[in-house]
Design an enzyme around this catalytic site. Sequence first.
Site, PDB file in Angstrom:
ATOM      1  N   LYS A  94       0.947  -1.359  -0.064  1.00  0.00           N
ATOM      2  CA  LYS A  94       0.176  -0.046  -0.014  1.00  0.00           C
ATOM      3  C   LYS A  94       0.973   1.359   0.124  1.00  0.00           C
ATOM      4  CE  LYS A  94      -4.077   2.118   2.919  1.00  0.00           C
ATOM      5  NZ  LYS A  94      -4.880   1.592   3.600  1.00  0.00           N
TER       6      LYS A  94
ATOM      7  N   SER B  35      -9.963  -0.722   6.807  1.00  0.00           N
ATOM      8  CA  SER B  35      -9.328  -0.539   5.576  1.00  0.00           C
ATOM      9  C   SER B  35      -8.780  -1.711   4.765  1.00  0.00           C
ATOM     10  CB  SER B  35      -8.441   0.745   5.471  1.00  0.00           C
ATOM     11  OG  SER B  35      -9.020   1.727   5.403  1.00  0.00           O
TER      12      SER B  35
ATOM     13  N   SER C  44      -9.985   1.629   2.758  1.00  0.00           N
ATOM     14  CA  SER C  44      -8.977   2.342   1.940  1.00  0.00           C
ATOM     15  C   SER C  44      -7.887   1.558   1.071  1.00  0.00           C
ATOM     16  CB  SER C  44      -8.534   3.352   2.889  1.00  0.00           C
ATOM     17  OG  SER C  44      -7.302   2.826   3.509  1.00  0.00           O
TER      18      SER C  44
HETATM   19  N1  GLN Z   1     -12.985   4.076   6.211  1.00  0.00           N
HETATM   20  C1  GLN Z   1     -12.569   4.486   7.428  1.00  0.00           C
HETATM   21  C2  GLN Z   1     -12.183   5.818   7.405  1.00  0.00           C
HETATM   22  O1  GLN Z   1     -12.256   6.346   6.414  1.00  0.00           O
HETATM   23  C3  GLN Z   1     -11.460   3.365   7.586  1.00  0.00           C
HETATM   24  C4  GLN Z   1     -10.063   3.802   7.112  1.00  0.00           C
HETATM   25  C5  GLN Z   1      -8.896   2.919   7.289  1.00  0.00           C
HETATM   26  O2  GLN Z   1      -8.988   1.986   8.087  1.00  0.00           O
HETATM   27  N2  GLN Z   1      -7.831   3.426   6.932  1.00  0.00           N
HETATM   28  O3  GLN Z   1     -11.524   6.185   8.322  1.00  0.00           O
END
Ligand code: GLN
Length: 431
Positions: A55, A154, A130
Amino acid sequence: MKVEDKVKIYLDKIKKENPRINAVLHINENALNEAREIDSKKKKGRLYGYVIGVKSNINVKGMIANCASKTLENYKSTFDATVIKKIKEEDGVLIGMLNCDEFAAGGSGENSAFGVTQNPAAPGRIPGGSSSGSAAAVAAGFCDVALGSDTGGSIRNPASHCGVVGVKPSYGLVSRYGLIDLSMSLDQIGTLGNNVGDAALLLDVIKGKDENDTTTFDSKQIEIDEVGKITVGVLKVKGVDKRIQSLIDSKITESVKKYGWKCEDIEIKHIDLAVQTYYPLVYVEFFSATRRFDGRKYGKKIEESCGEEVLRRILGGSEITKAEFSGTYYRKALEVKELIKEEFERALREVDCVVLPTCPGLPWKIGEGKKMKIEEIYAYDALTIPANLAGICAVSIPAGKIDGIPVGMQVMCGKGQESKMLSIAREIENI
Ligand code: GLN
């Protein structure tokens, strides 16, 4: 097969299909040379033969880790994150840097400054996020396994939408050194793979105490074994698509029948507050973490170069921080976080694991996110956030499909119980 040949196949596939999928942001131009060198070694490491995607918010020396943001567009890492160092020591080959929601803020893959990633398992739909590129790269066959980060879901959310396995380790199992923070009290680096075994092996390599991250703890080797007669805790949360809940229910029934497990409904009273608890914490910690992107040392000034969601969090985080002298939001959120953590600890003394769906809905069609209210988008995290607040481990595994679209289920266990959790997940995977 030599890993060199494998890398060739992957590079070829990426060249052909990535323009459509958009999972890979930067190829490791040295991958073939590195593979060749590893092939010629006499004694090979535990990750020999594995080709790995990373990532874009994890530092890999010499690679661009721009967090899918214009702010860090040309930021080249000068060091390896601890997880990368460990992968290299075990002869894993890194294939490239993967797309994501900007600074890991999002759950759809649509917040990348470099274009949305397509879901290889459900064309036209979001891959989730994400870690959108990590799940899509595994699902598309661009790599064997991938690293993602999980602050509120994410890793598990895109794993669910793309039909792969995604592990969020217990807080502190894996070093965050070299991970570019979203919310440092919740972030964890974790793994994605085509099956539980692959994700577990990569996790075992990257875990461990690290003097560069004082929240890390020592842990035994992760071992996947048969599980005996366990009790599965079934958690029902409001707002889940009925078709998804019934798919998960039948998966649980099948597993319980096949392995002779027991089943018990459990309740986490404050689970409905998880989303409202999580976002103030993330806004404040993210605001603080982004103060270094002032345009002097790294790239551009963040407020002048970032996308809408990142800006929302910075502005929101700044407001909450200003109001914090009265303890209105952040301190309250910490209190509820503690309550949720205690409730999970109590539940996990009664049952061996907690199972529930990964996402309350199917991945939406690309573009539809723009029409949704931000509260609706945040509500998609309702089932994944609790594990981050509780600091426990959670894995998403494929549970089946609805209208051809993958659906994932989560298995959660207590802090440091990755071996048990992954063993249970493997049994369910094997049905
Ligand atoms: N969707 C969640 C957020 O926007 C999770 C993001 C993540 O786990 N990095 O914060």
